[in-house]
Enzyme design. Structure first.
Site, PDB file in Angstrom:
ATOM      1  CD  GLU A   1      21.257 -19.737  21.844  1.00  0.00           C
ATOM      2  OE1 GLU A   1      20.819 -19.454  20.703  1.00  0.00           O
ATOM      3  OE2 GLU A   1      21.318 -20.884  22.269  1.00  0.00           O
TER       4      GLU A   1
ATOM      5  CB  ALA B   1      21.807 -17.888  11.438  1.00  0.00           C
ATOM      6  CG  MET B   2      20.165 -15.597  17.645  1.00  0.00           C
ATOM      7  SD  MET B   2      20.530 -17.071  18.648  1.00  0.00           S
ATOM      8  CE  MET B   2      19.062 -17.112  19.658  1.00  0.00           C
ATOM      9  CD  GLU B   3      17.743 -20.173  18.196  1.00  0.00           C
ATOM     10  OE1 GLU B   3      18.763 -19.887  17.536  1.00  0.00           O
ATOM     11  OE2 GLU B   3      17.778 -20.849  19.229  1.00  0.00           O
ATOM     12  CG  ASN B   4      17.297 -13.307  17.639  1.00  0.00           C
ATOM     13  OD1 ASN B   4      17.838 -13.704  18.662  1.00  0.00           O
ATOM     14  ND2 ASN B   4      17.974 -12.880  16.580  1.00  0.00           N
TER      15      ASN B   4
ATOM     16  CG  HIS C   1      19.494 -24.957  12.586  1.00  0.00           C
ATOM     17  ND1 HIS C   1      19.813 -26.191  13.107  1.00  0.00           N
ATOM     18  CD2 HIS C   1      19.672 -24.075  13.599  1.00  0.00           C
ATOM     19  CE1 HIS C   1      20.160 -26.055  14.366  1.00  0.00           C
ATOM     20  NE2 HIS C   1      20.095 -24.778  14.699  1.00  0.00           N
ATOM     21  CD  GLU C   2      19.582 -20.462  13.180  1.00  0.00           C
ATOM     22  OE1 GLU C   2      18.973 -20.500  14.268  1.00  0.00           O
ATOM     23  OE2 GLU C   2      20.758 -20.889  13.032  1.00  0.00           O
TER      24      GLU C   2
HETATM   25  N1  BES Z   1      21.053 -20.846  18.466  1.00  0.00           N
HETATM   26  C1  BES Z   1      22.131 -20.981  17.547  1.00  0.00           C
HETATM   27  C2  BES Z   1      23.008 -19.764  17.470  1.00  0.00           C
HETATM   28  C3  BES Z   1      23.948 -19.582  18.621  1.00  0.00           C
HETATM   29  C4  BES Z   1      24.992 -20.440  18.792  1.00  0.00           C
HETATM   30  C5  BES Z   1      23.833 -18.562  19.506  1.00  0.00           C
HETATM   31  C6  BES Z   1      25.870 -20.251  19.846  1.00  0.00           C
HETATM   32  C7  BES Z   1      24.695 -18.395  20.559  1.00  0.00           C
HETATM   33  C8  BES Z   1      25.731 -19.225  20.729  1.00  0.00           C
HETATM   34  C9  BES Z   1      21.640 -21.282  16.144  1.00  0.00           C
HETATM   35  O1  BES Z   1      20.397 -21.870  16.092  1.00  0.00           O
HETATM   36  C10 BES Z   1      22.596 -22.245  15.542  1.00  0.00           C
HETATM   37  O2  BES Z   1      22.679 -23.337  16.019  1.00  0.00           O
HETATM   38  N2  BES Z   1      23.317 -21.844  14.520  1.00  0.00           N
HETATM   39  C11 BES Z   1      24.350 -22.628  13.916  1.00  0.00           C
HETATM   40  C12 BES Z   1      23.992 -23.083  12.525  1.00  0.00           C
HETATM   41  C13 BES Z   1      23.101 -24.279  12.495  1.00  0.00           C
HETATM   42  C14 BES Z   1      22.740 -24.645  11.081  1.00  0.00           C
HETATM   43  C15 BES Z   1      23.677 -25.486  13.188  1.00  0.00           C
HETATM   44  C16 BES Z   1      25.561 -21.726  13.853  1.00  0.00           C
HETATM   45  O3  BES Z   1      25.419 -20.541  14.103  1.00  0.00           O
HETATM   46  O4  BES Z   1      26.646 -22.224  13.586  1.00  0.00           O
HETATM   47 ZN    ZN Z   2      20.338 -23.912  16.487  1.00  0.00          ZN
END
Ligand code: BES
Ligand code: ZN
Length: 883
Positions: free
Chosen positions: A130, A271-274, A306-307
Site C-alpha cells: 500500500e 502496520a499493514m493489514e495485508n 486496527h489492522e
Molecule cells: N493501511 C495502513 C498502513 C499504511 C499507511 C500503508 C500508509 C501505506 C501507507 C494501516 O492500516 C494503518 O492505518 N496504520 C497506521 C496505524 C493505525 C493504528 C492508525 C499506521 O501505520 O500508522
Molecule cells: Zn488503517
C-alpha cells in the site's frame, strides 16, 4: 485514470474510469536469492465489455526490469509490447474472451531503501504494497478497484528462510534441489494488489488459536526476529480480544484458516493489514514490562485491533480509488477507538482521541496542507495518509453514529456489509447504506467529506429567570482555506445537557427552534436557536458533550458555570473539557504576558478546581492524570494562532506548571507515592492510569520544588519502563545539562544498548529537551554510532521528535533548528522519500510564527525546495507548505 498517471502528475477524482481489462486471477512464483528476486506473474485477463478491440493493456511498474513476457504461454514478440521501468504496454490482445499474460521481472530487494515493494530488513524478505508498492514487484493494474484471487508460490534457500509466508491459506510446501524449498499459498478472497504480502526469513514464532462464533478454528501466529517471540504475548492476547470484539459489536467473523502477523524492524508505517498476513513495525508487536511503557502497551493494542478490523473494513470491502481512503481508514480508526473505549475507559479514550485530533488534525486543517476528508486531487498518494483522512474521517463516522443512534448506526453498517462485500466501494455507497437503512437524509451531512477546514461553533445562552426559559443561539461558520472547497453550513450534531444545581441533567417542559432529538441539537443552518421552557432554575449548559463534532467551540461561559460543570457534569468528558478550555485561555494570556515581559498570573480558583478533580478518589486515576496534563507547547502555539514566539510559550507553560505544582504540592507528594500500583507489574488500564497519575504528579511537584532526588529515585528503583522513563524524563527535561541527568542517560544507554526499541526512546527523549542547545545536541546524536538514518524508527525518534515535539529548539530564532532538519530531509529523501516527506510536514505551522522565525522557516523550506532531484513525495509537501 485508465492509463497510469506518470509520477508527480496530478490525479483527479473526477477522472475516475474503470480499467479496460478485468483481472480474473493472479498466479505468482517468487524465487528469492541472495542479491535478487525473480518473479513470474501470470494474470488471467479479459477485455471489459465495450472496450475497443485495439485498446492496449497498460500496466504500472516502478523501477522494474522485464525478463520475459508470454501470451497464453507463447513468448510475445517484441513488436507487441513496450516496457520501461515504470510501465508495460501490450498491444494486439484478444478482442474477446479470457487469456493469460505471464510477466517475468527481476528486482534487488537488498538495495530497496524506500521500503516499498519487496525489500530486506535484517535479512528478512518482506513486502509493503500500500498504496503503490506492488508495481515495484511486478507490472500490474496497480489500483484498488482491481480485485482478484491470488495463488503465490514462494521459493528460497531453506537455511536462509525456513519460514515462507503469503496471503490466505497454506496449500502445500516441500523441499527443492540445492537446499531450497517452497511454499504455496492461496487467497480465495478477491483482493486489490495493495493487500498482497510475502515474508520469508529465519523467524521465531508464537502460536495460538481462536474459534470463531460460528465454530471456525483459526490458527494464529506472530513471527518475530530470533529470540523475541516471547515479547509477542500481549499482542497475541490483543488479537484474540479484537477478534471477539468484532464478532460481538459488528457481527464480523474472521474468514481464513490462519491469521499471521510478522514483526519487522525496518518499516515505514505502524502496520499493514495485508489479507491474512499483517505486517507490523516491530514497535507495535514486541513488549515486555522492562522495555515497554504503558503507552507502548496501549499502542500495540490499538494497532493490532486496527489492522485486524481492516479485514472487514478495507479488505472484504475496499476502496474504489485512493480518494476514498477514509472509507477504510476513517472507519477503521473509528472502530479501533470504540474497541479501546470498551476495553479500557470510554471517557479516557475520548479525551485521548480529541487531544490527538486537536494536536494533529486541527493544525493540518488550518494550515497550508489543508484538504478535505475525501480529497479531490493528489500528486503523491503517500502524502494523503493524514490526520484529516484518518482522525477527522473517524469523527465523521462518530457523527453518523450520534445522528442515527446506536441502532440506526448498526443497521446502516449491516446494510453496508451486505451490499458491498467483495466490492471496491465509495463514500457515496457508505453514506447511502445509512440513509437506506434508516430513512435519514445525510446529503447535507456529506459536506463534511468534501469541505475542508475546521468550522467554528459559537454558542450564546440567555436565561429568562421569571419565565424559566433558556435560549441557546448557535452560529456556525467556516473560513475559506488553502483547499478552497466551499463554506456551506454543515449538519452539526451538538450533544448537550442542562446541568441543574444538584448535578443532574434537567428536563425542560418544552423545546422549540432548531431540531432537538434526545440530547442532540441538529444544527443545519448558519445560525439557529433552541428555546427550552419550564426550567425551575438556571442550568449550567454542558455543550458539545463527548466532542460530538470536530469544531472549534466558542462559548463565553461564565467561569462560575464552567467550574460548576468541572465538579458536577454527569458527562465526564466535558468535565475535562471545561477545565482544559479555562487552562487554554489562561495559557494564551500567559504567553502574551511573557512576551510583554510581565508576570504570568494564574487564577487561583482554576488551580483549586484542577486540584479538586485530581484529588477526587471517586474518579479513575487515568482521567485525573489527563486533567493534570497541560496542553503541549505546540498545542498552545496553535491556540495563540499567529505571531507565535515559542520562547514565550515555553515560559508561560513552565510558570504554570510551577504554579500548579506549588499549590498542589501536598496532594502531589501523596499521589506520586501512595497512588502507585502495588505488587507485580501489570499493564492493565487501571494500573497504567495509576502510574500515569503518580508520574504526572511527580513531574509537577519536581517543577515546583526544583529537587531532583525523588525523580532520581523513581528512575533508579523502577521495576518497569514506564516509571524508569518517567524518572529519566524529569531529570533530562527539568535538569538539562546536570551531572545527574547525564549519568542517568548514560546508565540507561548502557543497560539497553542492545535493544533498538529502547534506544529509540533514548534518542527521542534527548531530541525533545526544551532547551535551545538541543539543536547542537541533535546534530551530535546524528553522528552517534547507533544512529541510522535508513531505519525509519530511528530517523523518526531523533528528527521526528525534534521537529514535532520541540518547538522551542526546532524554531530557534537563528534558524539553526529548521536548517538542520531541512538538511537531514534532503539526505533522508535519497534513502526513503516517504519517511522524509512525513517528517517534512512538521513545518506545516511555520506561517503562524513571529516574523523573524517565520522568515528563517521560509529560508529553510525555500532552500530545500530548490535542491535538484527531490522525490515527488518530498517536493509535494515542501511546495504545498510554502504556497
Ligand atoms: N493501511 C495502513 C498502513 C499504511 C499507511 C500503508 C500508509 C501505506 C501507507 C494501516 O492500516 C494503518 O492505518 N496504520 C497506521 C496505524 C493505525 C493504528 C492508525 C499506521 O501505520 O500508522
Ligand atoms: Zn488503517
Amino acid at each position: 485514470m485508465s492509463s497510469p498517471a506518470p509520477r508527480g502528475e496530478t490525479v483527479r477524482l473526477e477522472d475516475y474510469r474503470p480499467t479496460d481489462f478485468v483481472v480474473h486471477g493472479v498466479e505468482m512464483t517468487v524465487e528469492l536469492f541472495e542479491g535478487r528476486a525473480e518473479i513470474e506473474t501470470t494474470l488471467s485477463l479479459s477485455r471489459r465489455n465495450g472496450v475497443p478491440a485495439d485498446a492496449p493493456l497498460l500496466l504500472d511498474g516502478d523501477e522494474l526490469e522485464l525478463t520475459s513476457l508470454a501470451l497464453d504461454g507463447e513468448t510475445l514478440s517484441r513488436s507487441y509490447y513496450e516496457a520501461d521501468p515504470s510501465s508495460l504496454r501490450v498491444e494486439g490482445l484478444p478482442a474477446s474472451g479470457a487469456f493469460t499474460l505471464s510477466i517475468g521481472t527481476r528486482i534487488v530487494p537488498e538495495t530497496n531503501t524506500k521500503l516499498m515493494g519487496l525489500y530486506r530488513s535484517r535479512g528478512v524478505w518482506c513486502t509493503q504494497c500500500e498504496a503503490e508498492g506492488f508495481r515495484r514487484i511486478t507490472y500490474f493494474l496497480d489500483r484498488p478497484d482491481v480485485l482478484a484471487p491470488y495463488t503465490v508460490r514462494v521459493e528460497a534457500d531453506r537455511a536462509a528462510a525456513p519460514v515462507l509466508l503469503s496471503n490466505g491459506n497454506p496449500v502445500e510446501g516441500g523441499p527443492l534441489d540445492g537446499g531450497r524449498h517452497y511454499a504455496l499459498w492461496h487467497d480465495p478472497h478477491p483482493k486489490p494488489s495493495y493487500l498482497f504480502a510475502l515474508v520469508a526469513g529465519d523467524l521465531d514464532v508464537l502460536t495460538d488459536s481462536f474459534t470463531t462464533a460460528s465454530g471456525r478454528p483459526v490458527d494464529l501466529a506472530i513471527y518475530t526476529e530470533k529470540g523475541l517471540a516471547s515479547r509477542a504475548a500481549y499482542a497475541m492476547d490483543a488479537i484474540k480480544r479484537s477478534m471477539r470484539w468484532d464478532e460481538e459489536r459488528f457481527g464480523r467473523e474472521y474468514d481464513l484458516d490462519v491469521f499471521n502477523v510478522v514483526a519487522i524492524s525496518d518499516f515505514n508505517m505502524g502496520a499493514m493489514e495485508n489479507k491474512g498476513l499483517n505486517v507490523f513495525n516491530h514497535k507495535y508487536v514486541l513488549l515486555d514490562s522492562d522495555t515497554a511503557t504503558d503507552t507502548d502497551y496501549a499502542g500495540v493494542e490499538t494497532v493490532i485491533a486496527h489492522e485486524y478490523f481492516h479485514n472487514w473494513t478495507g479488505n472484504r470491502i475496499t476502496c474504489r480509488d485512493w480518494f476514498q481512503l477514509c472509507l477504510k481508514e476513517g472507519l477503521t480508526v473509528y472502530r479501533d477507538q470504540r474497541f479501546t473505549a470498551d476495553e479500557r475507559s470510554a471517557t479516557v479514550e475520548r479525551i485521548g482521541s480529541v487531544r490527538g485530533l486537536k494536536a494533529h488534525q486541527f493544525p493540518e486543517d488550518q494550515g497550508p496542507l489543508q484538504h478535505p476528508v475525501r480529497p479531490r486531487e493528489y500528486k503523491e498518494i503517500n502524502n494523503f495518509y493524514t490526520a484529516t483522512v484518518y482522525n477527522k474521517g473517524a469523527e465523521l463516522c462518530r457523527m453518523i453514529h450520534t445522528i442515527l443512534g446506536a441502532d440506526g448506526f448498526k443497521k446502516g453498517m449491516d446494510l453496508y456489509f451486505e451490499r458491498h462485500d467483495g466490492e471496491a466501494a465509495t463514500i457515496e455507497d457508505f453514506v447511502r447504506s445509512f440513509e437506506d437503512a434508516t430513512g435519514e437524509d445525510l446529503q447535507q451531512f456529506s459536506l463534511w467529506y468534501n469541505q475542508a477546514g475546521t468550522p467554528t461553533l459559537a454558542v450564546e445562552e440567555r436565561f429568562d429567570e421569571g419565565a424559566g426559559r433558556l435560549t441557546l443561539s448557535l452560529v456556525q461558520s467556516l473560513q475559506p482555506g488553502a483547499a478552497d472547497t466551499g463554506t456551506e453550513p454543515f449538519h452539526i450534531p451538538v450533544r448537550f445537557g442542562l446541568v441543574g444545581p444538584n448535578g443532574a441533567d434537567m428536563e425542560p417542559a418544552a423545546v422549540s427552534g432548531a431540531e432537538v432529538r434526545g440530547d442532540v441539537i441538529h444544527l443545519r443552518k448558519a445560525r439557529e436557536s433552541v428555546v427550552f421552557e419550564g426550567l425551575g432554575a438556571r442550568p449550567a449548559v454542558s455543550i458539545l458533550r463527548d466532542f460530538s463534532a470536530p469544531v472549534t467551540l466558542e462559548m463565553r461561559q461564565s467561569e462560575d458555570d464552567a467550574l460548576a460543570l468541572s465538579r458536577l457534569d454527569p458527562n465526564l468528558f466535558n468535565r475535562w473539557r471545561v477545565l482544559t478550555d479555562l487552562v487554554g485561555r489562561a495559557l494564551t494570556a500567559g504567553v502574551a504576558a511573557a512576551r510583554r515581559g510581565t508576570d504570568v498570573t494564574f487564577d487561583p480558583k482554576l488551580v483549586e478546581a484542577i486540584l479538586a478533580s485530581v484529588g477526587d478518589e471517586t474518579l479513575e486515576p487515568a482521567f485525573r492524570a489527563q486533567i493534570l496534563q497541560l496542553p503541549s507547547e505546540s498545542e498552545i502555539g496553535r491556540m495563540v494562532g499567529s505571531d507565535v514566539d515559542p520562547a514565550a510559550v515555553h515560559a508561560a507553560r513552565e510558570s504554570t506548571r510551577r504554579r500548579i505544582g506549588a499549590d498542589g504540592a501536598e496532594l502531589f507528594a501523596k499521589l506520586s507515592e501512595a497512588g502507585r500500583p502495588s505488587g507485580a507489574f501489570s499493564p492493565d488500564a487501571d494500573s497504567a492510569g495509576r502510574r500515569a497519575l503518580a508520574n504526572t504528579a511527580l513531574d509537577l511537584l519536581t517543577a515546583a520544588t526544583g529537587d531532583l532526588t525523588a525523580a532520581e529515585r523513581r528512575f533508579r528503583d523502577a521495576d518497569n519502563m514506564t516509571d524508569r522513563l518517567a524518572g529519566l524524563s524529569i531529570l533530562v527535561n527539568q535538569f538539562a545539562g546536570s551531572a545527574e541527568a547525564g549519568a542517568a542517560l548514560d546508565a540507561f544507554f548502557r543497560r539497553f544498548e542492545d535493544d533498538d526499541l529502547v534506544l529509540d526512546k533514548w534518542f527521542a527523549l534527548q531530541a525533545g529537551v526544551p532547551d535551545e542547545g538541543t539543536v547542537e545536541r541533535v546534530a551530535g546524536l546524528a553522528r552517534h554510532p547507533r544512529f541510522n538514518l535508513a531505519n525509519p524508527n530511528r530517523a523518526r525518534s531523533l528528527f521526528g521528535s525534534f521537529a514535532s515535539a520541540n518547538p522551542l529548539a526546532f524554531n530557534r530564532a537563528d534558524g539553526a533548528g529548521q536548517r538542520l532538519v531541512a538538511e537531514v530531509l534532503l539526505d533522508l529523501d535519497r534513502l526513503n522519500p516517504q519517511v522524509s516527506a512525513r517528517i517534512a510536514t512538521t513545518f506545516r505551522s511555520w506561517k503562524t510564527l513571529e516574523p523573524r522565525r517565520r522568515e528563517k522557516a521560509r529560508e529553510a523550506l525555500t532552500w530545500l525546495a530548490g535542491r535538484p532531484g527531490l522525490s515527488t513525495d518530498l517536493s509535494d509537501i515542501v511546495e504545498r507548505t510554502l504556497r
